[in-house]
Scaffold this motif. Structure first.
Motif, mmCIF file in Angstrom:
data_model
loop_
_atom_site.group_PDB
_atom_site.id
_atom_site.type_symbol
_atom_site.label_atom_id
_atom_site.label_comp_id
_atom_site.label_asym_id
_atom_site.label_seq_id
_atom_site.Cartn_x
_atom_site.Cartn_y
_atom_site.Cartn_z
ATOM 1 N N SER A 92 0.824 -1.207 0.000
ATOM 2 C CA SER A 92 0.000 0.000 0.000
ATOM 3 C C SER A 92 0.862 1.264 0.000
ATOM 4 O O SER A 92 0.512 2.262 -0.645
ATOM 5 N N PHE A 93 1.987 1.211 0.696
ATOM 6 C CA PHE A 93 2.893 2.361 0.681
ATOM 7 C C PHE A 93 3.502 2.553 -0.700
ATOM 8 O O PHE A 93 3.584 3.688 -1.192
ATOM 9 N N ARG A 94 3.910 1.470 -1.326
ATOM 10 C CA ARG A 94 4.480 1.586 -2.671
ATOM 11 C C ARG A 94 3.425 2.100 -3.655
ATOM 12 O O ARG A 94 3.740 2.895 -4.550
ATOM 13 N N THR A 95 2.176 1.668 -3.486
ATOM 14 C CA THR A 95 1.111 2.153 -4.362
ATOM 15 C C THR A 95 0.887 3.648 -4.168
ATOM 16 O O THR A 95 0.731 4.401 -5.137
ATOM 17 N N ALA A 96 0.850 4.089 -2.910
ATOM 18 C CA ALA A 96 0.666 5.512 -2.637
ATOM 19 C C ALA A 96 1.824 6.336 -3.194
ATOM 20 O O ALA A 96 1.613 7.424 -3.758
#
Length: 318
Positions: A92-96
């Motif tokens: 989720s952090f990489r997506t954000a």
């Protein structure tokens, strides 16, 4: 009969003219250097105190909390670099981070190019009341609240009763759910950002163009250069430092975007518009993971700091 020269009257040391470049100023400024330094420090102390409390202290606290497990409900416990290790594994952090990068890639080049072109037209063709009106009209979104802008544009691009879909229906195009699909939602938010920021960067470019010597344009006109040639060969190279400033400012603002996305999409649909700051906000205040949110904040700080250092390096190579 030879006469001897009359000797000059004797003067006391206090009556002698001061020597050196400073003249009377050297004679008057007799305070020790240390006292002058403390006096200057007293003038800047209030601003320095505000800077330490508002900027430096939060950065230091965030750096400390990023190395702890802190939920706001208890005392922080030391975990070292575990939060940063988990960041590398958090999808989720990489997506954000990726969506923030896409948002930046869309908004920054568009607002830079449009601001440069509009400023060039206003500076070369409309240095009159009409040009002043256009600059003022384009600057209105800059001073408007981001929440108000997000709310207005959310209504304008609404799927059912939005003005944009109403106009498309007049020309026979089916309504589009602009904010209901991940691809179009991020694009719309980026375009609204361009609309809001273009007036600010337009003023910066316009001020820079006023410093370009008119002799360059007159000489190029005598050589047969047209407006387009003058723009590429004179205006754009002369405004290189301004362009660097505009790009860096736009990049920093894009990585810090929150309120516009929160107002228009809330991070949806399906997390398709979650930005880095929204991920930090959700982790800190929704999941109560302040330590993990602080680690993400330090990553954002590193990105912004890197962009600022790049700006200084590029401007130094002017």
């Amino acid at each position: 009969m030879a006469t001897s020269a009359k000797p000059a009257p004797w003067r006391r040391p206090a009556d002698r003219p001061p020597t050196g470049r400073g003249g009377a100023r050297e004679r008057m400024d007799v305070r020790p250097h240390s006292n002058r330094s403390f006096t200057g420090l007293g003038y800047v102390a209030p601003s320095l105190l505000v800077l330490v409390v508002v900027v430096v202290a939060p950065i230091v606290m965030s750096a400390y909390y990023s190395l702890t497990d802190f939920s706001l409900l208890g005392s922080p416990s030391w975990v070292g670099l575990d939060n940063y290790v988990y960041l590398l594994q958090d999808g989720s952090f990489r997506t954000a981070l990726w969506q923030t990068f896409l948002y930046t890639v869309i908004s920054v080049p568009l607002q830079t190019a449009l601001a440069l072109v509009i400023a060039a037209v206003l500076a070369r063709r409309t240095r009159n009341r009409f040009g002043a009106f256009v600059r003022s009209a384009l600057f209105i979104p800059v001073i408007a609240s981001m929440v108000i802008i997000g709310s207005v544009w959310r209504y304008l691009v609404g799927a059912d009763d939005g003005l944009v879909n109403a106009v498309l229906g007049v020309v026979g195009i089916d309504p589009v759910n602009w904010l209901g699909r991940p691809g179009t939602a991020l694009l719309v938010v980026a375009l609204v950002t361009v609309w809001k920021n273009i007036g600010y960067f337009l003023v910066i470019y316009y001020a820079g163009m006023l410093d370009v010597p008119e002799d360059l344009y007159e000489a190029s006109t005598l050589d047969g250069a047209g407006p387009l040639r003058q723009f590429w060969s004179i205006t754009v190279p002369s405004l290189r430092p301004v362009t660097v400033l505009v790009v860096i400012l736009g990049t920093i603002w894009s990585f810090q975007v929150f309120d516009l996305v929160y107002t228009m999409t809330g991070g949806g649909p399906g997390g398709g518009t979650v930005t880095l700051v929204m991920a930090i906000y959700s982790s800190a205040f929704s999941n109560m993971q302040m330590g993990y949110a602080s680690a993400m904040a330090m990553v954002l700080f590193a990105i912004v700091l890197t962009a600022s250092l790049v700006q200084r390096r590029l401007l130094a190579r002017k």
